[in-house]
Design a protein around this motif. Structure first.
Motif, PDB file in Angstrom:
ATOM      1  N   HIS A 297       0.826  -1.204   0.000  1.00 26.59           N
ATOM      2  CA  HIS A 297       0.000   0.000   0.000  1.00 26.59           C
ATOM      3  C   HIS A 297       0.864   1.260   0.000  1.00 26.59           C
ATOM      4  O   HIS A 297       1.837   1.352   0.766  1.00 26.59           O
ATOM      5  N   ARG A 300      -1.298   7.113   2.141  1.00 29.36           N
ATOM      6  CA  ARG A 300      -2.510   7.804   1.688  1.00 29.36           C
ATOM      7  C   ARG A 300      -2.144   9.203   1.208  1.00 29.36           C
ATOM      8  O   ARG A 300      -1.126   9.777   1.620  1.00 29.36           O
ATOM      9  N   GLU A 421       2.604   7.805  -4.966  1.00 33.94           N
ATOM     10  CA  GLU A 421       1.463   6.911  -5.172  1.00 33.94           C
ATOM     11  C   GLU A 421       1.891   5.442  -5.262  1.00 33.94           C
ATOM     12  O   GLU A 421       1.056   4.565  -5.513  1.00 33.94           O
TER      13      GLU A 421
END
Length: 547
Positions: A297, A300, A421
């Motif tokens: 991941h 954020r 990202e």
């Protein structure tokens, strides 16, 4: 020559409140005990987070070794870090009985000297001769002029407003950029200070042979022993404590803090402060609003609101409203993208493939190569492979490294996404492609944990600034308060260094612990001024002209 100092007598009623748990506050506590006449039991350090060390915090899992996190690292040298060594000379080593932490750094740096064989990398990958600095005639002349100009002439200017476009393709620029994290739109004033403060390192930039390092990461080697020392002297440490405001009394000619408003464990409270107590406040933070991802991941998305609501910046903004000389935090965080930085930690458990390939390719053992910088990386990517173990609790089967990028908004050459990202695995893939290791990527990622850290404010201290944007360490007419950290003003010294934080702790302590005649208990450790040494300047000039 040994200099003796007259330490003020201990006063049992005088208290010190240190806001922020980074190296600036911890250093202040050390100097207050040793030179300020304070008992440790009367010193309290307040920190919003659950961890200590500020930007020098590092963590890891000693049971599985699966989640070591380093958001950054620090390099030192023999000459420029005089205040840091002054501090660490008095802090006992946790590693070797009878040693100080300063001894540990000197001993380890002699045992594992730096000599990079892979400092700058062109696509291929090709290790180039970084000793050729590659400056054109115009930029060589500009550099000489730049070092001679008075600082005020450069106020408010960017680096790219002074040098030609070719300057930013030179090896000299890539060496300076990757070592100190400069970007073309950063402050020309800060760049000049760096060039002067580290002018003695110019002949060694190509292989980083002037670098000193700690044996472990800087938390284990510096912060942990310093906290141990302070706790042994009775200093109080309060986590989960957010200071929200300071109230000042202003008279002629004095100003002092008379109340601290804070929230501890979710409960608001206030502390009354006398004129003889001290309040040291760390302004801003290089790691505030950090956002952490993991192997699968990306961090954020960050926002301006993340930075604005961070307690370290919120407190400075609140303080700055009270007096015109308390600085302008908006200059540094008004647009967080100007200061953004991303790093990622690599942990390999029972899989030595990456390290084996790195050693064979770079011709450097871990801990001897300093930085590997990829010139054509759109992310501004550099790799650090430190000596192992890098954590005091690191198992023998685990190896760790870290890398960083200066341009997290840019799209990678191999992973066609902005750095910010990308998942940890995608960051590792981009790195392996730059190294020429892509064919073994699937093998290298087995038991690998890659932790990205997006840091919105890490390079904010390099933003273009003008006089008054950073407050003085001890503002005029202060009776009992001082400002600490990377966003205060110290003439001639350079931000983004541990040295800067330690020296401002000295300035704060020795100024506000002066006797009635105004004499401080001791002098601030002098700055190393290599630019005033003809021999140092001659060696640097020769390299700049011939390189």
């Amino acid at each position: 020559m040994t200099v003796s100092y007259q330490v003020p007598p201990v006063r049992n009623d005088r208290k010190a409140h240190l806001i922020g748990g980074g190296i600036a506050s911890l250093s202040s506590a050390y100097y207050l005990i040793n030179y300020g006449g304070f008992q440790g039991m009367n010193i309290t350090v307040y920190e919003d987070l659950k961890v200590w060390g500020g930007a020098m915090e590092a963590s890891g899992d000693s049971k599985t070794g699966a989640a070591y996190i380093m958001r950054g690292g620090r390099m030192f040298d023999k000459e420029a870090y005089s205040a840091l060594y002054d501090l660490l000379t008095g802090v006992p080593s946790l590693e070797k009985p009878g040693n100080s932490c300063a001894d540990d750094i000197r001993d380890f740096s002699a045992y594992k000297p730096t000599d990079s064989h892979a400092r700058l990398i062109e696509p291929g990958p090709v290790k180039i001769d970084a000793s050729k600095l590659g400056l054109n005639l115009a930029d060589k002349a500009s550099f000489v002029e730049f070092t001679l100009l008075p600082e005020h002439v450069l106020d408010g200017k960017k680096i790219n407003e002074f040098f030609t476009p070719e300057f930013f393709t030179s090896n000299f620029w890539f060496l300076m950029r990757s070592t100190f994290a400069f970007q073309p739109w950063h402050s020309l004033t800060e760049f000049r200070r760096y060039c002067l403060r580290f002018i003695h390192e110019v002949p060694k930039l190509y292989n980083m042979s002037g670098v000193w390092r700690t044996k472990y990461n800087q938390y284990d080697s510096i912060i942990a022993p310093l906290i141990e020392y302070l706790k042994a002297h009775g200093v109080h440490f309060f986590n989960d404590t957010r200071v929200t405001n300071l109230d000042f009394t202003v008279t002629e000619p004095d100003r002092w803090v008379h109340r601290i408003d804070l929230v501890h464990g979710g409960v608001p409270t206030s502390i009354s402060v006398s004129q003889t107590d001290l309040v040291f406040t760390t302004l801003g933070s290089l790691t505030s609003a950090s956002i952490i991802g993991d192997t699968q991941h990306a961090p954020r998305p960050a926002s301006q609101a993340d930075v604005d609501k961070d307690p370290t910046w919120a407190l400075w903004k609140e303080i700055a409203k009270k007096q015109p000389d308390f600085g302008r935090p908006e200059v540094f965080i008004g647009n967080y993208k100007n200061g953004a930085f991303e790093s990622f930690s690599l942990t390999f458990d029972k899989n030595t493939t990456f390290f084996d390939k790195y050693i064979a390719w770079s011709e450097n053992q871990p801990g001897t190569g300093a930085l590997v910088t990829f010139k054509k990386s759109a992310w501004g990517l550099s790799l650090v492979v430190p000596h192992q173990p890098h954590f005091a609790n690191q198992p023998e089967t685990v190896q760790v490294a870290w890398a960083y990028g200066l341009f997290p908004d840019e799209v990678g050459e191999f992973v066609k996404k902005p750095m910010k990202e990308c998942t940890g695995e995608e960051l590792f893939l981009e790195l392996c492609n730059h190294l020429g290791f892509a064919d073994d990527f699937d093998k290298m990622k087995v038991n690998a944990t890659i932790i990205p850290s997006f840091l919105p404010t890490t390079m904010a201290q390099f933003n273009v600034r003008r006089p008054g944007d950073r407050p003085q360490v001890v503002p005029k007419d202060s009776r009992n308060f001082a400002f600490l950290g990377q966003f205060v003003e110290q003439p001639e010294d350079v931000v983004f260094t541990v040295e800067y934080s330690v020296r401002c702790a000295q300035i704060a302590t020795f100024t506000l612990c002066a006797d009635k005649s105004g004499k401080p208990p001791r002098e601030v450790t002098p700055i190393y001024r290599g630019w005033l040494d003809p021999m140092v300047m001659a060696r640097a000039t020769k390299v700049m002209i011939l390189g």
